[in-house]
Design a protein around this motif. Structure first.
Motif, PDB file in Angstrom:
ATOM      1  N   PHE A  38      -5.441   4.920   2.495  1.00  0.00           N
ATOM      2  CA  PHE A  38      -4.938   5.763   3.577  1.00  0.00           C
ATOM      3  C   PHE A  38      -4.110   6.908   2.989  1.00  0.00           C
ATOM      4  CE2 PHE A  38      -6.512   2.350   5.893  1.00  0.00           C
ATOM      5  CZ  PHE A  38      -6.401   2.557   7.259  1.00  0.00           C
ATOM      6  N   TYR A  39      -4.195   8.051   3.657  1.00  0.00           N
ATOM      7  CA  TYR A  39      -3.533   9.268   3.164  1.00  0.00           C
ATOM      8  C   TYR A  39      -2.757   9.892   4.326  1.00  0.00           C
ATOM      9  CZ  TYR A  39      -3.131  13.535   0.303  1.00  0.00           C
ATOM     10  OH  TYR A  39      -2.659  14.595  -0.441  1.00  0.00           O
ATOM     11  N   CYS A  40      -1.445   9.890   4.208  1.00  0.00           N
ATOM     12  CA  CYS A  40      -0.585  10.477   5.242  1.00  0.00           C
ATOM     13  C   CYS A  40      -0.340  11.948   4.928  1.00  0.00           C
ATOM     14  CB  CYS A  40       0.757   9.745   5.314  1.00  0.00           C
ATOM     15  SG  CYS A  40       0.657   8.043   5.866  1.00  0.00           S
ATOM     16  N   ARG A  47       4.355   0.500  11.400  1.00  0.00           N
ATOM     17  CA  ARG A  47       5.182   0.796  10.238  1.00  0.00           C
ATOM     18  C   ARG A  47       6.462  -0.008  10.354  1.00  0.00           C
ATOM     19  NH1 ARG A  47       7.075   6.822   9.504  1.00  0.00           N
ATOM     20  NH2 ARG A  47       4.790   7.131   9.592  1.00  0.00           N
ATOM     21  N   THR A  53       2.495  -1.737   7.729  1.00  0.00           N
ATOM     22  CA  THR A  53       2.877  -0.941   6.571  1.00  0.00           C
ATOM     23  C   THR A  53       4.330  -1.202   6.214  1.00  0.00           C
ATOM     24  OG1 THR A  53       1.312   0.772   7.220  1.00  0.00           O
ATOM     25  CG2 THR A  53       3.000   1.385   5.645  1.00  0.00           C
ATOM     26  N   SER A  65       0.145  -3.532   3.912  1.00  0.00           N
ATOM     27  CA  SER A  65      -0.152  -2.129   3.638  1.00  0.00           C
ATOM     28  C   SER A  65       1.110  -1.519   3.063  1.00  0.00           C
ATOM     29  CB  SER A  65      -0.579  -1.409   4.921  1.00  0.00           C
ATOM     30  OG  SER A  65      -0.720  -0.029   4.702  1.00  0.00           O
ATOM     31  N   THR A  76       3.496   1.532   1.219  1.00  0.00           N
ATOM     32  CA  THR A  76       3.823   2.923   0.979  1.00  0.00           C
ATOM     33  C   THR A  76       5.026   2.968   0.048  1.00  0.00           C
ATOM     34  OG1 THR A  76       4.309   5.052   2.031  1.00  0.00           O
ATOM     35  CG2 THR A  76       5.364   3.103   2.964  1.00  0.00           C
ATOM     36  N   THR A  86      -3.684  -2.689   1.535  1.00  0.00           N
ATOM     37  CA  THR A  86      -4.154  -1.312   1.705  1.00  0.00           C
ATOM     38  C   THR A  86      -3.092  -0.339   1.218  1.00  0.00           C
ATOM     39  OG1 THR A  86      -5.469  -1.953   3.623  1.00  0.00           O
ATOM     40  CG2 THR A  86      -4.982   0.387   3.368  1.00  0.00           C
ATOM     41  N   VAL A 122      -1.148   3.079   1.014  1.00  0.00           N
ATOM     42  CA  VAL A 122      -0.918   4.254   1.861  1.00  0.00           C
ATOM     43  C   VAL A 122      -0.114   5.248   1.034  1.00  0.00           C
ATOM     44  CG1 VAL A 122       0.060   5.134   4.002  1.00  0.00           C
ATOM     45  CG2 VAL A 122      -0.936   2.849   3.946  1.00  0.00           C
TER      46      VAL A 122
END
Length: 476
Positions: free
Chosen positions: A105-107, A263, A281, A314, A316, A339, A341
């Motif tokens: 995933f790309y924010c 999140r 996340t 997930s 980050t 996953t 991110v």
């Protein structure tokens, strides 16, 4: 014809016809066989009866035929047994993963995409132009942040922020994303979905909930693949997640699954129901108002790695990561189970950019994660370092290293981190159960190649290393 050889008389003489008969001091030996004698030694082939007699007779021939037949029957039995063992032996089947478990995933915020030379192209159109680049990175889903206006209360969830673009441009973005194989999700965090001043008025909350349901349906019909919400939002509750989950299921199909992502923050103690949410996340580094020291980053990472993960995680980065540790944190995110991110710009490290290698590490990690099952969905084992770990020239206050193992079947990947500012030499006995030999997969410096022994690793400051381990006398 005879050959006459003169010798000492004491030796006598010898001929080819018999013992010594003459004592005249010479020996005579015929050199050529007479013609009549040559003809009587002419070779003749054996008859069939003579061959059978030499071979042992008809009974021996039958025995040999039966022996050959038994050999082939035994060989076929062994072959069938081997095939049966291979077929019936238990094998580790690769799990069938959803797209949100396979993809990266790309924010990004569309406002960050701008054209300095022209104002005619909108931010959303710039995102559409970047889709091939994102796909080349290995990105499978894009999370659009800051998509709605924040200055209205309650926010208008069916209208795009006009400074970013128009609805037709967003429609084109969805079309181009499907062609590129990149999904689009909308982030609803930091939006006051429910008015805070509404209090406990049940009727007002019910009306707001219906409006949110209508807004989500509006974007799902345009082809959005899902939504993200923070667990600190006023709208976050089990009832809200149940309503949204029903809506996701309504628009989902076998080939086009819509998801809901939460999140989770460090300040929240709310437990997320895994049956209602696909992705949870979590931040590896807790948010802070100042850059964290390497020791604080190590402590935060260790706490995250030792926390049991009930749901599909997930990850980050979070905040407060020093510049020299960004590459190591990127290795951590891409090798953890779950996953990854990443945020806009995380794939380009300033240090590597100065070395003309801005994306080399990211590409290596993406390819390794896609190719190696152990890094994709393998078992995770945290490997603690005890006091016996030795450090070259370090005092007791030095930042300790971190390590974990990713395993799938007989394949193992060892991931090592030295976030401190001084080198570390690993104690050979820190993990006696691990294979001693391996090969470097990658490192933050992209300068480690070939085979390696765990007994001779010296980690450099701020370095992360990924090693594929070999079993004894057998490479996996």
């Amino acid at each position: 014809m005879t050959l006459k050889v003169e010798v000492d008389p004491g030796y006598g003489s010898a001929s080819a016809r018999g013992p010594f008969t003459e004592l005249d001091g010479s020996e005579t030996v015929p050199l050529l066989i007479p013609e009549d004698q040559h003809q009587q030694y002419t070779w003749k082939p054996l008859s069939k009866e003579e061959l059978l007699k030499c071979a042992g007779g008809p009974e021996w021939r039958k025995f040999r035929s039966r022996l050959v037949l038994c050999f082939w029957i035994g060989w076929l039995i062994m072959l069938g047994t081997a095939i049966a063992i291979i077929v019936q032996s238990p094998r580790i089947a690769s799990p069938s993963l959803h797209w949100w478990q396979r993809d990266v995933f790309y924010c990004l915020q569309p406002a960050l995409f701008m054209d300095a030379d022209s104002d005619e192209v909108s931010h959303i159109s710039r995102v559409s132009e970047q889709l091939p680049y994102l796909k080349s990175l290995g990105v499978g889903a894009v999370i659009l942040e800051g998509f709605f206006r924040h200055d209205s209360s309650p926010p208008n969830l069916t209208e795009i922020d006009q400074s970013l673009g128009t609805l037709p441009q967003f429609t084109r973005l969805i079309t181009e994303s499907r062609k590129a194989g990149v999904r689009v999700m909308l982030d609803l965090c930091e939006l006051d979905l429910f008015e805070q001043e509404s209090g406990n008025d049940t009727q007002v909350w019910s009306g707001a909930s219906e409006y949110i349901q209508y807004s989500l349906r509006y974007w799902l019909e345009y082809g959005v693949s899902g939504f993200g919400i923070c667990d600190t939002d006023a709208a976050f509750s089990t009832e809200t997640l149940m309503e949204w989950n029903v809506l996701m299921q309504e628009f989902s199909s076998q080939d086009d699954e819509r998801i809901l992502m939460v999140r989770q923050t460090k300040v929240s103690n709310i437990t997320v129901n895994g049956s209602l949410v696909e992705l949870v996340t979590k931040s590896l580094i807790p948010p802070s108002h100042h850059p964290l020291s390497p020791a604080e980053v190590t402590e935060a990472m260790e706490a995250s790695l030792q926390t049991p993960q009930g749901l599909w995680p997930s990850w980050t980065v979070g905040g407060g990561v020093p510049l020299e540790l960004q590459r190591a944190i990127l290795v951590l995110i891409m090798t953890l189970p779950g996953t990854p991110v990443i945020k806009y710009g995380d794939e380009v490290n300033p240090i590597q950019e100065q070395l003309n290698q801005p994306l080399a590490l990211f590409h290596t990690l993406i390819q390794s994660r896609a190719r190696e099952e152990a890094l994709h969905f393998g078992r995770f084992t945290f490997l603690p370092f005890n006091s016996s770990m030795s450090s070259s020239g370090l005092n007791s206050t030095a930042t300790p290293p971190l390590a974990f193992l990713r395993s799938w079947g007989c394949v193992h990947f060892l991931v090592l981190f030295n976030l401190g500012s001084e080198p570390h030499t690993l104690d050979p006995d820190w993990a006696p159960s691990l294979p001693e030999a391996g090969v470097f997969l990658t490192s933050t410096g992209l300068d480690r190649f070939g085979p390696v022994s765990l007994r001779s690793i010296k980690m450099q400051p701020h370095e992360a290393i990924v090693i594929k381990l070999f079993e004894s006398d057998n490479s996996s």
